[in-house]
Design an enzyme around this catalytic site. Sequence first.
Site, PDB file in Angstrom:
ATOM      1  N   ARG A 144       0.619  -1.257   0.024  1.00 38.96           N
ATOM      2  CA  ARG A 144      -0.062  -0.129  -0.037  1.00 38.96           C
ATOM      3  C   ARG A 144       0.830   1.318   0.262  1.00 38.96           C
ATOM      4  NH1 ARG A 144      -5.326  -1.755   2.145  1.00 38.96           N
ATOM      5  NH2 ARG A 144      -5.989   0.355   2.506  1.00 38.96           N
ATOM      6  N   TYR A 147       0.657   4.462  -2.497  1.00 34.80           N
ATOM      7  CA  TYR A 147      -0.195   5.114  -2.351  1.00 34.80           C
ATOM      8  C   TYR A 147      -0.132   6.069  -1.028  1.00 34.80           C
ATOM      9  CZ  TYR A 147      -5.228   6.776  -1.833  1.00 34.80           C
ATOM     10  OH  TYR A 147      -6.502   7.322  -1.822  1.00 34.80           O
ATOM     11  N   GLU A 149       2.302   6.370   1.087  1.00 32.71           N
ATOM     12  CA  GLU A 149       3.785   7.404   1.134  1.00 32.71           C
ATOM     13  C   GLU A 149       3.540   8.514  -0.001  1.00 32.71           C
ATOM     14  OE1 GLU A 149       5.168   7.425   3.522  1.00 32.71           O
ATOM     15  OE2 GLU A 149       5.940   5.600   4.416  1.00 32.71           O
ATOM     16  N   ASN A 176     -12.955   6.592   3.656  1.00 31.01           N
ATOM     17  CA  ASN A 176     -13.742   6.103   2.851  1.00 31.01           C
ATOM     18  C   ASN A 176     -15.078   6.645   2.514  1.00 31.01           C
ATOM     19  OD1 ASN A 176     -11.914   4.367   4.466  1.00 31.01           O
ATOM     20  ND2 ASN A 176     -12.661   2.860   2.936  1.00 31.01           N
ATOM     21  N   SER A 191     -18.848  -1.017  -3.405  1.00 36.34           N
ATOM     22  CA  SER A 191     -18.991  -1.345  -4.619  1.00 36.34           C
ATOM     23  C   SER A 191     -19.084  -2.793  -4.812  1.00 36.34           C
ATOM     24  CB  SER A 191     -18.397  -0.713  -5.714  1.00 36.34           C
ATOM     25  OG  SER A 191     -16.965  -0.589  -5.293  1.00 36.34           O
ATOM     26  N   PHE A 193     -19.386  -5.267  -2.376  1.00 35.51           N
ATOM     27  CA  PHE A 193     -20.618  -5.964  -1.820  1.00 35.51           C
ATOM     28  C   PHE A 193     -22.107  -5.704  -2.471  1.00 35.51           C
ATOM     29  CE2 PHE A 193     -18.414  -6.117   2.699  1.00 35.51           C
ATOM     30  CZ  PHE A 193     -17.489  -6.955   2.546  1.00 35.51           C
TER      31      PHE A 193
HETATM   32  P1  NAD Z   1     -11.078   7.335  -8.977  1.00 34.51           P
HETATM   33  O1  NAD Z   1     -10.090   6.284  -9.018  1.00 34.51           O
HETATM   34  O2  NAD Z   1     -12.453   7.247  -9.296  1.00 34.51           O
HETATM   35  O3  NAD Z   1     -10.888   8.704  -9.720  1.00 34.51           O
HETATM   36  C1  NAD Z   1      -9.540   9.180  -9.756  1.00 34.51           C
HETATM   37  C2  NAD Z   1      -9.264  10.007 -11.014  1.00 34.51           C
HETATM   38  O4  NAD Z   1      -7.880  10.321 -11.166  1.00 34.51           O
HETATM   39  C3  NAD Z   1      -9.466   9.134 -12.329  1.00 34.51           C
HETATM   40  O5  NAD Z   1     -10.737   9.648 -13.180  1.00 34.51           O
HETATM   41  C4  NAD Z   1      -8.305   8.834 -12.951  1.00 34.51           C
HETATM   42  O6  NAD Z   1      -8.346   8.614 -14.230  1.00 34.51           O
HETATM   43  C5  NAD Z   1      -7.576   9.996 -12.674  1.00 34.51           C
HETATM   44  N1  NAD Z   1      -6.013   9.938 -12.543  1.00 34.51           N
HETATM   45  C6  NAD Z   1      -5.055   8.975 -11.932  1.00 34.51           C
HETATM   46  N2  NAD Z   1      -4.037   9.326 -12.043  1.00 34.51           N
HETATM   47  C7  NAD Z   1      -4.022  10.337 -13.239  1.00 34.51           C
HETATM   48  C8  NAD Z   1      -3.024  11.052 -13.816  1.00 34.51           C
HETATM   49  N3  NAD Z   1      -1.607  10.423 -13.450  1.00 34.51           N
HETATM   50  N4  NAD Z   1      -3.108  11.887 -14.512  1.00 34.51           N
HETATM   51  C9  NAD Z   1      -4.433  12.623 -14.728  1.00 34.51           C
HETATM   52  N5  NAD Z   1      -5.472  11.644 -14.128  1.00 34.51           N
HETATM   53  C10 NAD Z   1      -5.316  10.674 -13.244  1.00 34.51           C
HETATM   54  O7  NAD Z   1     -11.294   7.570  -7.280  1.00 34.51           O
HETATM   55  P2  NAD Z   1     -12.078   8.703  -6.434  1.00 34.51           P
HETATM   56  O8  NAD Z   1     -12.512   7.703  -5.331  1.00 34.51           O
HETATM   57  O9  NAD Z   1     -12.678   9.538  -7.103  1.00 34.51           O
HETATM   58  O10 NAD Z   1     -10.839   9.367  -5.594  1.00 34.51           O
HETATM   59  C11 NAD Z   1     -10.468  10.839  -6.048  1.00 34.51           C
HETATM   60  C12 NAD Z   1      -9.287  11.317  -5.152  1.00 34.51           C
HETATM   61  O11 NAD Z   1      -9.725  11.250  -3.925  1.00 34.51           O
HETATM   62  C13 NAD Z   1      -8.107  10.347  -5.197  1.00 34.51           C
HETATM   63  O12 NAD Z   1      -7.113  11.172  -5.298  1.00 34.51           O
HETATM   64  C14 NAD Z   1      -8.212   9.665  -4.126  1.00 34.51           C
HETATM   65  O13 NAD Z   1      -6.757   9.240  -3.315  1.00 34.51           O
HETATM   66  C15 NAD Z   1      -8.877  10.540  -2.929  1.00 34.51           C
HETATM   67  N6  NAD Z   1      -9.580   9.814  -1.927  1.00 34.51           N
HETATM   68  C16 NAD Z   1     -10.522   9.221  -2.040  1.00 34.51           C
HETATM   69  C17 NAD Z   1     -11.410   8.449  -1.165  1.00 34.51           C
HETATM   70  C18 NAD Z   1     -12.687   7.487  -1.519  1.00 34.51           C
HETATM   71  O14 NAD Z   1     -12.915   6.941  -0.639  1.00 34.51           O
HETATM   72  N7  NAD Z   1     -13.124   7.684  -2.586  1.00 34.51           N
HETATM   73  C19 NAD Z   1     -10.643   8.360   0.011  1.00 34.51           C
HETATM   74  C20 NAD Z   1      -9.557   9.047   0.427  1.00 34.51           C
HETATM   75  C21 NAD Z   1      -8.966   9.695  -0.607  1.00 34.51           C
HETATM   76  N1  UDP Z   2     -12.912  -5.533   1.859  1.00 33.77           N
HETATM   77  C1  UDP Z   2     -13.579  -6.637   2.089  1.00 33.77           C
HETATM   78  N2  UDP Z   2     -14.142  -7.131   0.790  1.00 33.77           N
HETATM   79  C2  UDP Z   2     -13.986  -6.445  -0.513  1.00 33.77           C
HETATM   80  C3  UDP Z   2     -13.369  -5.449  -0.666  1.00 33.77           C
HETATM   81  C4  UDP Z   2     -12.622  -4.877   0.819  1.00 33.77           C
HETATM   82  O1  UDP Z   2     -13.815  -7.335   2.905  1.00 33.77           O
HETATM   83  O2  UDP Z   2     -14.545  -7.333  -1.362  1.00 33.77           O
HETATM   84  C5  UDP Z   2     -12.363  -4.610   2.994  1.00 33.77           C
HETATM   85  C6  UDP Z   2     -10.924  -4.612   3.016  1.00 33.77           C
HETATM   86  O3  UDP Z   2     -10.123  -5.693   3.420  1.00 33.77           O
HETATM   87  C7  UDP Z   2     -10.923  -3.383   3.870  1.00 33.77           C
HETATM   88  C8  UDP Z   2     -12.251  -2.534   3.772  1.00 33.77           C
HETATM   89  O4  UDP Z   2     -13.111  -3.684   3.356  1.00 33.77           O
HETATM   90  O5  UDP Z   2     -10.569  -3.708   5.100  1.00 33.77           O
HETATM   91  C9  UDP Z   2     -12.295  -1.588   2.879  1.00 33.77           C
HETATM   92  O6  UDP Z   2     -11.540  -1.694   1.633  1.00 33.77           O
HETATM   93  P1  UDP Z   2     -11.614  -0.749   0.384  1.00 33.77           P
HETATM   94  O7  UDP Z   2     -10.624  -1.249  -0.717  1.00 33.77           O
HETATM   95  O8  UDP Z   2     -12.769  -0.230   0.197  1.00 33.77           O
HETATM   96  O9  UDP Z   2     -10.736   0.677   0.986  1.00 33.77           O
HETATM   97  P2  UDP Z   2      -9.273   0.862   2.083  1.00 33.77           P
HETATM   98  O10 UDP Z   2      -9.924   1.591   3.324  1.00 33.77           O
HETATM   99  O11 UDP Z   2      -8.902  -0.425   2.510  1.00 33.77           O
HETATM  100  O12 UDP Z   2      -8.585   1.729   1.164  1.00 33.77           O
END
Ligand code: NAD
Ligand code: UDP
Length: 319
Positions: A144, A147, A149, A176, A191, A193
Amino acid sequence: MGKSYRVLVAGGSGFLGSHLCERLINEGNRVICVDNFCTGREENLASLLQHPRFSLIRHDITAPIDVEVDAIYNLASPASPIHYQKDPIQTAKTSCLGALHLLELARRLGCKIFQASTSEVYGDPFLHPQPESYWGHVNPIGLRSCYDEGKRMAETLFFDYHRVHGVKIKVGRIFNTYGPRMDPQDGRVVSNFIVQALQDAAMTVYGKGEQTRSFCYVDDLIEAIVRFMKTPDFVTGPINLGNPTEYRVIDLAHQIVALTKSPSKILFCPLPSDDPKQRRPDINLAKQLLDWEPRVPLEQGLMHTINYFEREIKSPAFS
Ligand code: NAD
Ligand code: UDP
């Protein structure tokens, strides 16, 4: 409607980015979405592609970009463990070089820049719930790490650009988040589940499902980001953005089975390495500085998401 701005959203075709683009357009702004489509999908932008104030640039932010805008939101990065581990070097480059290039742009333009950071900066935390003051417990060499770091390095760059060059930064640590437009195949727990339950397939619970997460509905999260961007320049963050109600993964699985009235059974699978055992944001800072807290309860948010996936699964594009 307030003043209209030109806004760049990096990662705007992804799950969160597309909701943010829509919100910014609805507020009267011009939006330039920059995305390399590695996890983003054009259909997420279906309502925007023909909009006169919306434009799309296919570009990878690991290379510099030069546009004229008033504000930048950096959401570019795969967020699902399956996707960010597929090409870990590209993931690290996206976080580090992407942040660097967008910060350079913000410096040249003198504009505000939001960074989508993550609860992953806390790693597998010893302190619970996690306040922003906690420095985290992160494995620097695990699966991990690209992502975790990468996002930590991006935060470092944001604060150094702020200190050295006076760039106006807004660092949000997102916990999340779920909702419509998650990619049905991107492997995140909500997604997975829902799709499994709707297809009467086994629910893949990793480990014993005792690990916890706190799930925020997308509308609540977007509201927090927009409020954060409107705060005075001295409000830099980091600020935790998430829902503080915590659930065990096994309970989430049971809840989704109940809501979908699915016959699916639980299938226990191996726990991925370094999977955090517990995660819940302390959101006192967000309450105080953004006058914000999540409003959508899990059951309601899950029902919106289930309805979305029901339509997705029936569409010809779903295989
Ligand atoms: P996602 O994967 O649906 O969206 C990420 C977008 O970034 C995608 O459209 C992808 O094509 C684009 N992308 C990736 N690398 C790229 C690059 N090098 N150049 C240009 N575009 C690039 O993910 P998300 O859930 O929408 O997450 C969006 C942001 O929020 C991310 O930075 C993610 O780390 C952060 N985040 C999301 C969550 C969450 O639960 N959804 C939690 C913590 C942080
Ligand atoms: N997880 C699970 N089943 C799945 C997908 C994820 O039990 O099909 C667990 C995973 O091990 C983690 C939690 O659900 O403990 C959240 O996972 P997710 O990938 O959504 O996000 P994370 O918080 O781990 O980045």
